[in-house]
Design an enzyme around this catalytic site. Structure first.
Site, PDB file in Angstrom:
ATOM      1  N   SER A   9       0.845  -1.194   0.000  1.00 53.00           N
ATOM      2  CA  SER A   9       0.000   0.000   0.000  1.00 53.00           C
ATOM      3  C   SER A   9       0.877   1.240   0.000  1.00 53.00           C
ATOM      4  O   SER A   9       1.657   1.459   0.943  1.00 53.00           O
ATOM      5  CB  SER A   9      -0.884   0.006   1.247  1.00 53.00           C
ATOM      6  OG  SER A   9      -1.431   1.300   1.416  1.00 53.00           O
ATOM      7  N   HIS A  34      -1.535  -1.370  -4.034  1.00 55.61           N
ATOM      8  CA  HIS A  34      -2.773  -0.973  -3.355  1.00 55.61           C
ATOM      9  C   HIS A  34      -2.755   0.538  -3.150  1.00 55.61           C
ATOM     10  O   HIS A  34      -1.765   1.097  -2.675  1.00 55.61           O
ATOM     11  CB  HIS A  34      -2.847  -1.705  -2.008  1.00 55.61           C
ATOM     12  CG  HIS A  34      -4.111  -1.489  -1.252  1.00 55.61           C
ATOM     13  ND1 HIS A  34      -5.271  -2.195  -1.502  1.00 55.61           N
ATOM     14  CD2 HIS A  34      -4.406  -0.647  -0.229  1.00 55.61           C
ATOM     15  CE1 HIS A  34      -6.214  -1.811  -0.664  1.00 55.61           C
ATOM     16  NE2 HIS A  34      -5.716  -0.867   0.118  1.00 55.61           N
ATOM     17  N   ASP A  36      -4.846   3.684  -1.464  1.00 55.00           N
ATOM     18  CA  ASP A  36      -5.877   4.057  -0.494  1.00 55.00           C
ATOM     19  C   ASP A  36      -6.355   5.483  -0.734  1.00 55.00           C
ATOM     20  O   ASP A  36      -5.611   6.437  -0.499  1.00 55.00           O
ATOM     21  CB  ASP A  36      -5.304   3.968   0.920  1.00 55.00           C
ATOM     22  CG  ASP A  36      -5.119   2.523   1.354  1.00 55.00           C
ATOM     23  OD1 ASP A  36      -6.095   1.762   1.287  1.00 55.00           O
ATOM     24  OD2 ASP A  36      -3.993   2.173   1.759  1.00 55.00           O
ATOM     25  N   MET A  38      -8.714   8.397   0.503  1.00 52.90           N
ATOM     26  CA  MET A  38      -9.445   8.815   1.714  1.00 52.90           C
ATOM     27  C   MET A  38      -9.939  10.239   1.512  1.00 52.90           C
ATOM     28  O   MET A  38      -9.165  11.110   1.088  1.00 52.90           O
ATOM     29  CB  MET A  38      -8.512   8.775   2.920  1.00 52.90           C
ATOM     30  CG  MET A  38      -7.864   7.418   3.149  1.00 52.90           C
ATOM     31  SD  MET A  38      -6.795   7.488   4.594  1.00 52.90           S
ATOM     32  CE  MET A  38      -6.149   5.818   4.600  1.00 52.90           C
ATOM     33  N   HIS A  67      -8.626   1.348  -3.390  1.00 56.43           N
ATOM     34  CA  HIS A  67      -9.504   1.156  -2.225  1.00 56.43           C
ATOM     35  C   HIS A  67     -10.115   2.502  -1.869  1.00 56.43           C
ATOM     36  O   HIS A  67      -9.431   3.371  -1.330  1.00 56.43           O
ATOM     37  CB  HIS A  67      -8.641   0.585  -1.084  1.00 56.43           C
ATOM     38  CG  HIS A  67      -9.367   0.387   0.200  1.00 56.43           C
ATOM     39  ND1 HIS A  67      -8.693   0.124   1.381  1.00 56.43           N
ATOM     40  CD2 HIS A  67     -10.685   0.399   0.526  1.00 56.43           C
ATOM     41  CE1 HIS A  67      -9.572  -0.010   2.363  1.00 56.43           C
ATOM     42  NE2 HIS A  67     -10.786   0.153   1.870  1.00 56.43           N
ATOM     43  N   MET A  69     -11.980   4.716   0.339  1.00 57.87           N
ATOM     44  CA  MET A  69     -12.536   4.963   1.686  1.00 57.87           C
ATOM     45  C   MET A  69     -13.180   6.337   1.620  1.00 57.87           C
ATOM     46  O   MET A  69     -12.663   7.335   2.140  1.00 57.87           O
ATOM     47  CB  MET A  69     -11.413   4.900   2.729  1.00 57.87           C
ATOM     48  CG  MET A  69     -11.031   3.467   3.073  1.00 57.87           C
ATOM     49  SD  MET A  69      -9.480   3.392   3.966  1.00 57.87           S
ATOM     50  CE  MET A  69      -8.363   3.467   2.584  1.00 57.87           C
ATOM     51  N   MET A 138     -11.347  -5.424   6.077  1.00 53.94           N
ATOM     52  CA  MET A 138     -10.474  -4.530   6.850  1.00 53.94           C
ATOM     53  C   MET A 138     -10.111  -5.219   8.162  1.00 53.94           C
ATOM     54  O   MET A 138     -10.993  -5.666   8.898  1.00 53.94           O
ATOM     55  CB  MET A 138     -11.175  -3.205   7.168  1.00 53.94           C
ATOM     56  CG  MET A 138     -11.396  -2.263   5.992  1.00 53.94           C
ATOM     57  SD  MET A 138      -9.938  -1.506   5.228  1.00 53.94           S
ATOM     58  CE  MET A 138      -8.847  -1.150   6.558  1.00 53.94           C
ATOM     59  N   ASP A 176      -6.667  -6.238   4.834  1.00 53.43           N
ATOM     60  CA  ASP A 176      -6.030  -4.925   4.754  1.00 53.43           C
ATOM     61  C   ASP A 176      -5.921  -4.321   6.149  1.00 53.43           C
ATOM     62  O   ASP A 176      -6.930  -4.005   6.774  1.00 53.43           O
ATOM     63  CB  ASP A 176      -6.882  -4.023   3.841  1.00 53.43           C
ATOM     64  CG  ASP A 176      -6.244  -2.664   3.607  1.00 53.43           C
ATOM     65  OD1 ASP A 176      -5.115  -2.436   4.062  1.00 53.43           O
ATOM     66  OD2 ASP A 176      -6.904  -1.837   2.943  1.00 53.43           O
ATOM     67  N   GLY A 177      -4.683  -4.196   6.605  1.00 51.58           N
ATOM     68  CA  GLY A 177      -4.437  -3.519   7.870  1.00 51.58           C
ATOM     69  C   GLY A 177      -3.724  -4.400   8.873  1.00 51.58           C
ATOM     70  O   GLY A 177      -4.180  -5.500   9.182  1.00 51.58           O
TER      71      GLY A 177
HETATM   72  C1  DX5 Z   1      -5.860   1.627   6.152  1.00 58.20           C
HETATM   73  C2  DX5 Z   1      -5.594   1.346   4.692  1.00 58.20           C
HETATM   74  C3  DX5 Z   1      -4.531   0.348   4.499  1.00 58.20           C
HETATM   75  C4  DX5 Z   1      -3.172   0.748   5.038  1.00 58.20           C
HETATM   76  C5  DX5 Z   1      -2.568  -0.476   5.651  1.00 58.20           C
HETATM   77  O1  DX5 Z   1      -7.027   2.338   6.310  1.00 58.20           O
HETATM   78  O2  DX5 Z   1      -6.753   0.867   4.037  1.00 58.20           O
HETATM   79  O3  DX5 Z   1      -4.424  -0.069   3.145  1.00 58.20           O
HETATM   80  O4  DX5 Z   1      -2.315   1.261   4.070  1.00 58.20           O
HETATM   81  O5  DX5 Z   1      -1.410  -0.120   6.332  1.00 58.20           O
HETATM   82  P1  DX5 Z   1      -0.690  -1.108   7.347  1.00 58.20           P
HETATM   83  O6  DX5 Z   1      -0.266  -2.324   6.579  1.00 58.20           O
HETATM   84  O7  DX5 Z   1       0.455  -0.291   7.852  1.00 58.20           O
HETATM   85  O8  DX5 Z   1      -1.687  -1.448   8.418  1.00 58.20           O
HETATM   86 ZN    ZN Z   2      -6.496  -0.080   1.944  1.00 58.28          ZN
END
Ligand code: DX5
Ligand code: ZN
Length: 224
Positions: A9, A34, A36, A38, A67, A69, A138, A176-177
């Site tokens: 990510s 990946h 993200d 937001m 992804h 969010m 998640m 994820d996470g």
């Molecule tokens: C969190 C994201 C993840 C994040 C994961 O909200 O959706 O994709 O980048 O990061 P790590 O692997 O550090 O938990």
């Molecule tokens: Zn993510």
């Protein structure tokens, strides 16, 4: 048994030096990237938008796993499709008409993913499983990298595998996470198909060795 798909990510990369981050992913032999997105509403932070996806698209042939969010995924999906996303995942919690949103992603020629936050049960997406290409579970509360994996979320991977088998479906299951070396043995037990990895990937001393360790954790289960 197949290797898991490893999807670093870029949230954990240096946004002012994405070229180096992309080089690290390339050198590691990882499978997907990946991304993200937001919006500051669905989750508190703002990360990046479609321009980042189109700029990354010019520099890699790896599949881009976007992804969203965001609170209003329907408004944004066409831009991310045009930017070159391969997989577009939105949140069940942000969407009333999930089936229609999946149809719109497919009509743009992209793979469709649905995601659930830790407090959302698998039953909330059961009806639309026949239509999705990916389910992103998640394993932390979304919004930030570097958190610890919430073990109870791994049970959803098992529930989804059971539904996939009984309904004879083909969607992939991603987590994820909080995917870290420390959590690898319980993750390997649950056997998700895709591992999204942010901080652990970008903090690893050698990215190729790290990806090898992740794959080995899954392979090691075969000889047990
Ligand atoms: C969190 C994201 C993840 C994040 C994961 O909200 O959706 O994709 O980048 O990061 P790590 O692997 O550090 O938990
Ligand atoms: Zn993510």
């Amino acid at each position: 048994m197949k290797n898991p798909i490893v999807a670093p990510s870029i949230l954990s990369a240096d946004f002012a030096d994405m070229q180096t981050g992309l080089g690290r992913i390339r050198d590691s032999g990882a499978d997907w990237i990946h991304m993200d997105v937001m919006d500051g509403h669905f989750v508190p932070p703002i990360s990046f938008g479609a321009k980042m996806v189109s700029d990354v698209r010019k520099r890699t042939a790896l599949p881009l796993d976007v992804h969203l969010m965001v609170e209003e995924p329907d408004k944004m999906i066409p831009d991310f499709a045009a930017a070159g996303a391969d997989i577009i995942t939105f949140h069940a919690e942000a969407c009333i008409h999930m089936h229609r949103t999946i149809q719109s992603i497919h009509s743009l020629g992209k793979a469709a993913g649905i995601s659930v936050v830790p407090s959302t049960p698998v039953s909330a997406i059961a009806e639309i499983l026949p239509f999705v290409d990916l389910v992103l579970v998640m394993t932390v509360n979304p919004g930030y990298g570097g958190q610890e994996l919430l073990e109870f979320c791994l049970r959803k991977v098992e529930a989804l595998q059971a539904l996939r088998d009984s309904l004879k479906l083909g969607f992939r299951i991603s987590i994820d996470g909080g995917v870290s070396e420390a959590a690898l043995s319980s993750i390997a037990e649950a056997r998700p198909d895709v591992l999204v990895i942010g901080s652990a990937f970008f903090e690893a001393e050698d990215p190729a060795t790290f990806v090898g360790t992740v794959r080995d954790a899954f392979g090691a289960r075969l000889v047990c």
